[in-house]
Scaffold this active site. Structure first.
Site, PDB file in Angstrom:
ATOM      1  N   CYS A 107       0.848  -1.192   0.000  1.00 55.38           N
ATOM      2  CA  CYS A 107       0.000   0.000   0.000  1.00 55.38           C
ATOM      3  C   CYS A 107       0.885   1.244   0.000  1.00 55.38           C
ATOM      4  CB  CYS A 107      -0.881  -0.018   1.245  1.00 55.38           C
ATOM      5  SG  CYS A 107      -1.716   1.554   1.510  1.00 55.38           S
ATOM      6  N   GLU A 142       6.277   0.536 -12.923  1.00 54.76           N
ATOM      7  CA  GLU A 142       4.866   0.508 -13.315  1.00 54.76           C
ATOM      8  C   GLU A 142       3.925   0.736 -12.126  1.00 54.76           C
ATOM      9  OE1 GLU A 142       4.228  -3.028 -15.691  1.00 54.76           O
ATOM     10  OE2 GLU A 142       5.029  -2.016 -17.449  1.00 54.76           O
ATOM     11  N   GLU A 299      10.870  -0.102 -21.614  1.00 57.00           N
ATOM     12  CA  GLU A 299      10.846  -1.533 -21.942  1.00 57.00           C
ATOM     13  C   GLU A 299      10.195  -1.671 -23.307  1.00 57.00           C
ATOM     14  OE1 GLU A 299       8.757  -3.737 -18.931  1.00 57.00           O
ATOM     15  OE2 GLU A 299       9.828  -2.758 -17.293  1.00 57.00           O
ATOM     16  N   TRP A 307       2.364 -13.120 -21.682  1.00 59.69           N
ATOM     17  CA  TRP A 307       1.202 -12.749 -20.867  1.00 59.69           C
ATOM     18  C   TRP A 307      -0.045 -12.358 -21.649  1.00 59.69           C
ATOM     19  CZ3 TRP A 307       0.160  -7.723 -22.095  1.00 59.69           C
ATOM     20  CH2 TRP A 307       1.230  -6.893 -22.463  1.00 59.69           C
ATOM     21  N   GLU A 347       7.928 -15.183 -15.486  1.00 60.17           N
ATOM     22  CA  GLU A 347       8.051 -14.757 -16.889  1.00 60.17           C
ATOM     23  C   GLU A 347       9.057 -15.597 -17.673  1.00 60.17           C
ATOM     24  OE1 GLU A 347       8.759 -10.542 -16.636  1.00 60.17           O
ATOM     25  OE2 GLU A 347       6.664 -10.145 -16.123  1.00 60.17           O
ATOM     26  N   HIS A 350       8.911 -15.509 -21.411  1.00 56.46           N
ATOM     27  CA  HIS A 350       9.011 -14.193 -22.065  1.00 56.46           C
ATOM     28  C   HIS A 350      10.364 -14.120 -22.756  1.00 56.46           C
ATOM     29  CE1 HIS A 350       9.200  -9.840 -22.549  1.00 56.46           C
ATOM     30  NE2 HIS A 350       8.008  -9.687 -22.017  1.00 56.46           N
TER      31      HIS A 350
HETATM   32  C1  GAL Z   1       6.220  -5.038 -17.876  1.00 52.20           C
HETATM   33  C2  GAL Z   1       6.956  -5.037 -16.539  1.00 52.20           C
HETATM   34  C3  GAL Z   1       8.168  -5.940 -16.595  1.00 52.20           C
HETATM   35  C4  GAL Z   1       7.793  -7.258 -17.172  1.00 52.20           C
HETATM   36  C5  GAL Z   1       7.221  -7.044 -18.548  1.00 52.20           C
HETATM   37  C6  GAL Z   1       6.868  -8.334 -19.255  1.00 52.20           C
HETATM   38  O1  GAL Z   1       4.907  -4.577 -17.766  1.00 52.20           O
HETATM   39  O2  GAL Z   1       7.385  -3.744 -16.190  1.00 52.20           O
HETATM   40  O3  GAL Z   1       8.679  -6.111 -15.287  1.00 52.20           O
HETATM   41  O4  GAL Z   1       6.861  -7.871 -16.338  1.00 52.20           O
HETATM   42  O5  GAL Z   1       6.052  -6.286 -18.434  1.00 52.20           O
HETATM   43  O6  GAL Z   1       6.360  -8.083 -20.543  1.00 52.20           O
HETATM   44 ZN    ZN Z   2      -3.909   1.053   1.859  1.00 52.90          ZN
END
Ligand code: GAL
Ligand code: ZN
Length: 614
Positions: A107, A142, A299, A307, A347, A350
């Site tokens: 939080c 993020e 990124e 994902w 991941e 990925h």
């Molecule tokens: C982004 C995130 C990364 C990784 C990536 C995978 O949204 O900042 O840490 O998770 O996605 O595509």
């Molecule tokens: Zn809270």
């Protein structure tokens, strides 16, 4: 433009680092982002710091002249911390504490987490503030992603109450602003206003809206603390930013960018799957910092990811096209995510620029070639748009909490106008309605849902100075608490427009717009004219046949529907430009030595990039 990569030395044996660094430099990469998820690797227990490996990794990277973007680790607090101080964990709408085991589980309001964040950032700064290889800092990772900004813990409940009291002063004012006479919701005192937990049916949208505004503000406070800590310890040439996932509306991305002075987006084109939506996110980020702040893609998707529902392949030449697209949208830097794919963890499927076994994927050579190609092609003239598209999170949230059609988003409405402008080859600045609008000939406000007197005054002022304003459906409808205006709509502009909105309708029939026969889309505002010129009408065999869809009066236009086809035909007519198909993106710029005009075309289908100088 500078290029780089996201790297996780803590996930690989130390003996491998020099090979990685040499390969990065060889490919033409100059920047490496590190450590955004490394907390447990350098503080495995409270106060037990093991920075030797990170020192060593930075030395190896610096030895290859790679500039470092250092991150604060607050997106992934370690398990020991969470066990020691469970109050740092956020609470879901069901009242249950979120579990550790993933990320973003804390939080941002909880005093304990603010304290722990400040502590770890101080320790990092003590060690690295003066590190000569560090060219930038990224705060958190993020913020708000995975719907993590809103929290229902006791600290948030208390802070929400204080925030409401500051805002409204008296509970009567809150009751009036939120229309609580409806369904007998009149609050006797501020303590009675609870965060929106699950109820039998829906909540008052004003409460939901306030929760989103509050959550964004709390996140901004959390980020601001970190920015201030860093700013007070590093030199002015060090870049400060935080990175957002393109789609995410949990936090006001523009306000966050302005805290650090730079904007950064994480660009995964396979998320939205439509190059125009990626373009929208890039422009949103590029213009976010305002003034002379820069924009980074922190990124960039380097190949197949893990994902999206089906994770399709990425053809040869695609990473090059994505890279060009970022360059042409005016970015200062791009970092690929990630160098080598993880062998374990969430991941592991990925992709990166390497394979799991450490050998290069074809994408690495493609990246190296593209960097050389971009450097060899001379300076890409920066966008200098004459078109502004207005965007704000207040509008997005107000529609999010009360879309009036399931699944309809603010972005859907925005895209009709954005795509139209891009099809016509127009660069678009995506700006806040309260930013300086004077540089723009055209101001597009496709979904300016919230009406404030300040906004209306700024728009009238822009029109009077000669800008042309095109507003879209559902614009200037509610106040900043989400309550509908008691004036004719669009609030504050009906006299100038010579028309008012008669009805705001969600459509299930495929209506068209005449004279073009273009689609109306799912949303249709029907106008009633009093002096304005009817430019287009609805058709399609319903009771709306022949009713005004677009009305114009001088420099002000109201477009009652959102489909890009209709916006394209309208804008093509008034700008005298020819639309291109969506899979082709055109960038027309002036500048470049000896060249009168400069044009680049990306074909997102054939994956061609062409530049012509005339
Ligand atoms: C982004 C995130 C990364 C990784 C990536 C995978 O949204 O900042 O840490 O998770 O996605 O595509
Ligand atoms: Zn809270």
């Amino acid at each position: 433009m500078r290029f780089g990569v996201c790297y996780y030395p803590e996930q690989w044996p130390q003996e491998r680092w020099p090979t990685d660094a040499a390969m990065m430099a060889e490919a033409g990469l100059e920047l490496v982002r590190v450590a955004e998820f490394a907390w447990s690797s350098y503080e495995p227990g409270r106060g037990r710091f093991e920075f030797g490996w990170l020192d060593q990794a930075l030395d190896v990277l610096a030895a290859h002249d790679l500039g470092i973007v250092m991150c604060t680790p607050t997106a992934t607090p370690p398990v020991w911390l969470v066990r020691e101080r469970p109050e740092v964990l956020s609470v879901g709408p069901d009242g249950r504490r979120r579990a550790y085991g993933s990320r973003r589980h804390t939080c941002v309001t909880a005093p304990a987490y603010r304290e722990e964040a400040a502590r770890v950032v101080d320790v990092l700064l003590d060690r690295y503030a003066d590190h000569p290889a560090i060219v930038g800092w990224q705060v958190d990772n993020e913020p708000g992603n995975h719907d993590s900004a809103r929290c229902w813990c006791d600290a948030c409940q208390a802070a929400f109450g204080t925030w409401l009291e500051d805002r409204f002063d008296t509970v009567d004012a809150l009751n009036e602003a939120w229309g609580t006479a409806f369904w007998s919701m009149t609050y006797p005192d501020f303590a009675a206003v609870r965060l929106p937990v699950p109820t039998v049916t829906s909540h008052n949208p004003s409460l939901l809206l306030a929760h989103r505004q509050f959550a964004s503000r709390q996140t901004l406070d959390f980020l601001r603390n970190q920015f201030q800590q860093i700013e007070s310890r590093v030199t002015a040439d060090v870049m400060l930013t935080t990175n957002f996932y393109g789609e995410d509306t949990a936090v006001d991305q523009r306000a966050a960018s302005r805290l650090g002075g730079h904007a950064a987006v994480d660009s995964y084109p396979h998320g939205p799957r439509d190059p125009m939506i990626t373009a929208y996110h890039l422009d949103l980020t590029h213009w976010a910092p305002g003034g002379d702040g820069g924009a980074w893609v922190m990124e960039q998707q380097p190949g197949p990811i893990n994902w999206t529902p089906d994770n399709p392949p990425v053809p040869d030449g695609q990473v090059r096209v994505w890279t060009w697209q970022v360059a042409l949208h005016g970015f200062d830097a791009l970092l690929y995510f990630r160098w080598r794919p993880a062998r374990g963890g969430q991941e592991m499927y990925h992709s990166g620029l390497l394979r799991h076994d450490g050998t290069p994927r074809a994408a690495l050579a493609e990246v190296g070639d593209t960097i050389r190609e971009l450097r060899g092609s001379g300076r890409v003239p920066p966008p200098a748009p004459s078109v502004a598209l207005l965007q704000s999170y207040d509008d997005a949230w107000a529609i999010e909490v009360n879309p009036h059609r399931r699944g309809l988003t603010h972005r859907d409405l925005q895209l009709g106008a954005y795509v139209a402008a891009r099809r016509l080859g127009l660069d678009v600045a995506i700006v806040d309605p309260e930013d300086d609008l004077t540089p723009y000939d055209w101001i597009l406000a496709p979904a300016l849902h919230v009406a404030t007197e300040k906004r209306v005054a700024a728009l009238v002022n822009a029109i009077n100075r000669g800008s042309r304003l095109v507003i879209g459906p559902r614009s200037l409808v509610v106040d900043r608490h989400g309550k509908i205006s008691d004036r004719p709509l669009p609030h504050g502009l009906t006299d100038l427009l010579g028309a008012r909105v008669d009805e705001m309708l969600s459509q299930t029939e495929p209506l068209t717009v005449e004279p073009w026969g273009t689609p109306a889309g799912v949303w249709t505002d029907v106008l009633e004219v009093a002096g304005g010129e009817v430019v287009a009408t609805y058709a399609g065999g319903t009771s709306l046949d022949g009713r005004p869809a677009i009305v114009r009066s001088g420099n002000l236009v109201y477009v009652g529907c959102s489909d890009a086809g209709t916006w394209t035909r309208f804008l093509a007519g008034v700008t005298d430009r020819v639309p291109r198909p969506d899979h082709q993106e055109v960038f027309e710029r002036t500048g470049g030595v000896g060249a009168r005009s400069w044009r680049a075309t990306i074909d997102h289908r054939t994956l061609d990039v062409a530049i012509t100088l005339r």
